[in-house]
Design a protein around this motif. Sequence first.
Motif, short mmCIF file in Angstrom:
data_model
loop_
_atom_site.label_atom_id
_atom_site.label_comp_id
_atom_site.label_asym_id
_atom_site.label_seq_id
_atom_site.Cartn_x
_atom_site.Cartn_y
_atom_site.Cartn_z
N PRO A 338 64.63 5.67 -26.38
CA PRO A 338 64.53 4.28 -26.83
C PRO A 338 63.47 3.48 -26.06
CG PRO A 338 66.42 4.54 -25.39
CD PRO A 338 65.88 5.92 -25.64
N THR A 339 63.29 2.25 -26.52
CA THR A 339 62.33 1.36 -25.88
C THR A 339 62.74 1.09 -24.43
OG1 THR A 339 61.87 0.28 -27.98
CG2 THR A 339 61.24 -0.91 -25.98
N PRO A 340 61.88 1.37 -23.47
CA PRO A 340 62.26 1.22 -22.06
C PRO A 340 62.29 -0.24 -21.61
CG PRO A 340 59.97 1.88 -22.23
CD PRO A 340 60.52 1.90 -23.63
N SER A 341 63.21 -0.53 -20.71
CA SER A 341 63.29 -1.85 -20.10
C SER A 341 62.25 -1.95 -18.99
CB SER A 341 64.69 -2.06 -19.51
OG SER A 341 64.89 -1.15 -18.43
N TYR A 342 62.18 -3.12 -18.37
CA TYR A 342 61.27 -3.31 -17.23
C TYR A 342 61.58 -2.30 -16.13
CZ TYR A 342 59.42 -5.36 -12.92
OH TYR A 342 58.79 -5.56 -11.72
N ASP A 343 62.86 -2.12 -15.82
CA ASP A 343 63.25 -1.20 -14.75
C ASP A 343 62.96 0.25 -15.13
OD1 ASP A 343 64.52 -3.07 -12.75
OD2 ASP A 343 65.71 -3.55 -14.52
N ASP A 344 63.11 0.57 -16.42
CA ASP A 344 62.76 1.92 -16.88
C ASP A 344 61.26 2.18 -16.70
OD1 ASP A 344 65.38 2.39 -17.66
OD2 ASP A 344 65.04 1.65 -19.70
N LEU A 345 60.45 1.21 -17.10
CA LEU A 345 59.00 1.36 -16.97
C LEU A 345 58.59 1.49 -15.51
CD1 LEU A 345 57.84 -1.33 -19.57
CD2 LEU A 345 57.56 1.15 -19.80
N THR A 346 59.34 0.85 -14.65
CA THR A 346 59.00 0.86 -13.22
C THR A 346 59.44 2.15 -12.55
OG1 THR A 346 59.24 -1.55 -13.14
CG2 THR A 346 59.27 -0.39 -11.04
N ASN A 347 60.61 2.70 -12.95
CA ASN A 347 61.21 3.78 -12.16
C ASN A 347 61.48 5.09 -12.88
OD1 ASN A 347 61.53 2.01 -9.84
ND2 ASN A 347 63.20 1.04 -10.97
N LYS A 348 61.50 5.11 -14.23
CA LYS A 348 62.01 6.28 -14.92
C LYS A 348 60.98 7.04 -15.77
CE LYS A 348 66.77 4.56 -15.07
NZ LYS A 348 67.93 4.22 -15.94
N LEU A 349 59.74 6.67 -15.67
CA LEU A 349 58.68 7.35 -16.42
C LEU A 349 57.56 7.71 -15.45
CD1 LEU A 349 58.87 4.93 -19.43
CD2 LEU A 349 59.14 7.41 -19.66
N PRO A 350 57.77 8.73 -14.62
CA PRO A 350 56.83 9.04 -13.53
C PRO A 350 55.43 9.42 -13.99
CG PRO A 350 58.47 10.79 -13.79
CD PRO A 350 58.93 9.64 -14.62
N TYR A 351 55.31 10.15 -15.12
CA TYR A 351 53.96 10.55 -15.54
C TYR A 351 53.21 9.36 -16.12
CZ TYR A 351 50.22 13.72 -16.78
OH TYR A 351 49.01 14.35 -16.84
N LEU A 352 53.90 8.48 -16.83
CA LEU A 352 53.28 7.24 -17.30
C LEU A 352 52.80 6.43 -16.10
CD1 LEU A 352 52.60 5.12 -19.48
CD2 LEU A 352 54.97 4.31 -19.29
N ASP A 353 53.61 6.36 -15.07
CA ASP A 353 53.22 5.65 -13.85
C ASP A 353 51.97 6.27 -13.24
OD1 ASP A 353 54.01 3.65 -11.69
OD2 ASP A 353 53.96 5.49 -10.51
N ALA A 354 51.91 7.60 -13.21
CA ALA A 354 50.76 8.29 -12.63
C ALA A 354 49.49 8.04 -13.44
CB ALA A 354 51.04 9.78 -12.52
N VAL A 355 49.61 8.08 -14.77
CA VAL A 355 48.45 7.82 -15.63
C VAL A 355 47.92 6.41 -15.42
CG1 VAL A 355 47.72 7.51 -18.04
CG2 VAL A 355 49.04 9.53 -17.40
N VAL A 356 48.83 5.44 -15.38
CA VAL A 356 48.43 4.05 -15.17
C VAL A 356 47.77 3.88 -13.80
CG1 VAL A 356 49.32 1.71 -14.79
CG2 VAL A 356 50.09 3.06 -16.76
N ASN A 357 48.35 4.47 -12.77
CA ASN A 357 47.75 4.39 -11.43
C ASN A 357 46.34 4.96 -11.41
OD1 ASN A 357 50.07 3.24 -10.43
ND2 ASN A 357 50.89 5.16 -9.60
N GLU A 358 46.17 6.08 -12.11
CA GLU A 358 44.86 6.74 -12.10
C GLU A 358 43.83 5.91 -12.86
OE1 GLU A 358 42.78 10.37 -10.79
OE2 GLU A 358 44.27 8.93 -10.12
N VAL A 359 44.23 5.29 -13.96
CA VAL A 359 43.31 4.40 -14.69
C VAL A 359 42.91 3.22 -13.81
CG1 VAL A 359 43.08 2.83 -16.66
CG2 VAL A 359 44.16 5.06 -16.97
N LEU A 360 43.89 2.63 -13.14
CA LEU A 360 43.61 1.49 -12.27
C LEU A 360 42.73 1.90 -11.09
CD1 LEU A 360 47.15 -0.15 -12.20
CD2 LEU A 360 45.11 -1.06 -13.33
N ARG A 361 42.89 3.12 -10.62
CA ARG A 361 42.06 3.60 -9.51
C ARG A 361 40.60 3.73 -9.92
NH1 ARG A 361 39.96 8.18 -7.31
NH2 ARG A 361 40.58 9.46 -9.10
#
Length: 522
Positions: A338-361
């Motif tokens: 389902p559609t992730p909440s703010y906390d889900d986006l922050t803590n429960k989608l590690p590869y999405l987090d990694a992709v975003v970090n790499e784009v920002l880098r």
Amino acid sequence: MIRVSVLTLASLYLLRVYRQRQRTTRIRGPQSPNWLFGFAKTLLDSTATTELYQQWATEYGPVFKVPGVFGQSKVILWDPKAISHFFARDTWLYNQTPFNKIAVRNTIGRGVLWADGESHKRQRKALNPAFSAAAIRSLTYVLHDAAHKTVIAWDGEIESNQITHCAVIDVQRWMNHISLDSAGIGILSHDFGALDGNDSDVLHVLNAFSSSSDVSNNLVILAQNFPSILKLPLPRTQFARRFTLIIGKICQEMLSRTRKEKETGGAEQGDKSCLGLLLKAEKSGESAGLTPQEALDEARVLLLAGFETTAGNWALVELAQNPGIQTKLRDECLEFGPTPSYDDLTNKLPYLDAVVNEVLRLHAPLKEIPRSATQEDVIPLSEPMRTAAGNFTESVCIPKGTVVVIPLAALNCSVSMWGPDAKAFKPSRWFEGDEGTHGAREALHGYRHLMTFGDGARMCLGRLFALTEMKAVLFVLVRNFAFEMADGPGVQVVENLGILPRPRVAGSAASSVPLRVRRYEV
């Protein structure tokens, strides 16, 4: 008697100058290639800048000087301990340069991006609640709605092409629409309707931030040393005036509407909105809160910053160029459900987090931070450095008035801090060991040791909004679509040399990124 006094004062002045020169560290650096511009024009190219800064740091040490206009040099900090020292004193010992002060004032007034010292502290304090985790958590639905509107629009374009079942879409234009509507509704309680096809002067003037011209660039480079040039009718100066008028009118209307709603008791939720918080902080005195003019200037800042929060255009380009990474990210998003909440986006989608970090880098929107030292300073170093005199020192003494630069984008791609593959798009680096490089950047206290959002008192106020927006939008789009480069996998994408570094296809005059978009079918 008068002659003796004059001689005494002159002697004291010369003695003070001599002592200052004796204290000042003689910093090494490259020789100027051009008596007029120095390296100023060369360093407009972000790729060249990264390569040169890395080369110069290796050759001359982690603090070096680079000649600019008419031989006036800037001091570049590459040492993590020196950078941490700088950010701890930003807005106080280090203030914005005269050029930046004038440029920011002309464009968005005397808001938080313009202020230094106590004024900056006061304005920042008034804005902080609007960008807390709790505030962004309550706005996540706005970001998902904007992404789903984009899905509906792209589905329409794809369905209209019955032959190829795909569409070539300028993703940058759509990311701009997502940003404007998200910032408008989420931050300023105003729906610009860009995703619904509404055209507006606001959208046009914000998009103009990506425009540039060689003549304008030359004059803007000279204006770094001679800020009065900004009074000339340059394209960017004319844009700044137009931006001020259009954005000022919109923001004034929104502030006036919110004031009336508060007066009539119809804006109970408004007090929790960004505009509501601005008005709550608005006061007539300079010692506390915001003045009415500052409230207007802050609204301009928020609209501009909100419009530029998402790096989704760069993210989609990187995913189109790296299909394996795109597939892995899609799999994680589909498995989540389902559609992730703010906390889900922050803590429960590690590869999405990694992709975003790499784009920002790899794609920091702000390339560097220049500041002017308001007094003499002694900057500590992580390790001894050789000076131009041949001595070794563990600190660098710079005189008052020195322009100090933190090269944000280049540090994000530093081989010494991110390893030999620092320039590669590699989300997996966020799960791997540091390979001996983590210690070199651990003194950098920015988000995930990145310089993208800066650090210290001026660390990007809207970073949580930016991160949440980017993750929410990518989550929805990658689940629904597959992306390819429109002109084939070999097409080169470069940064547009405008005020803001947007992507464009090499050889194209326009700042746009056409991608081939297909509906993803499970």
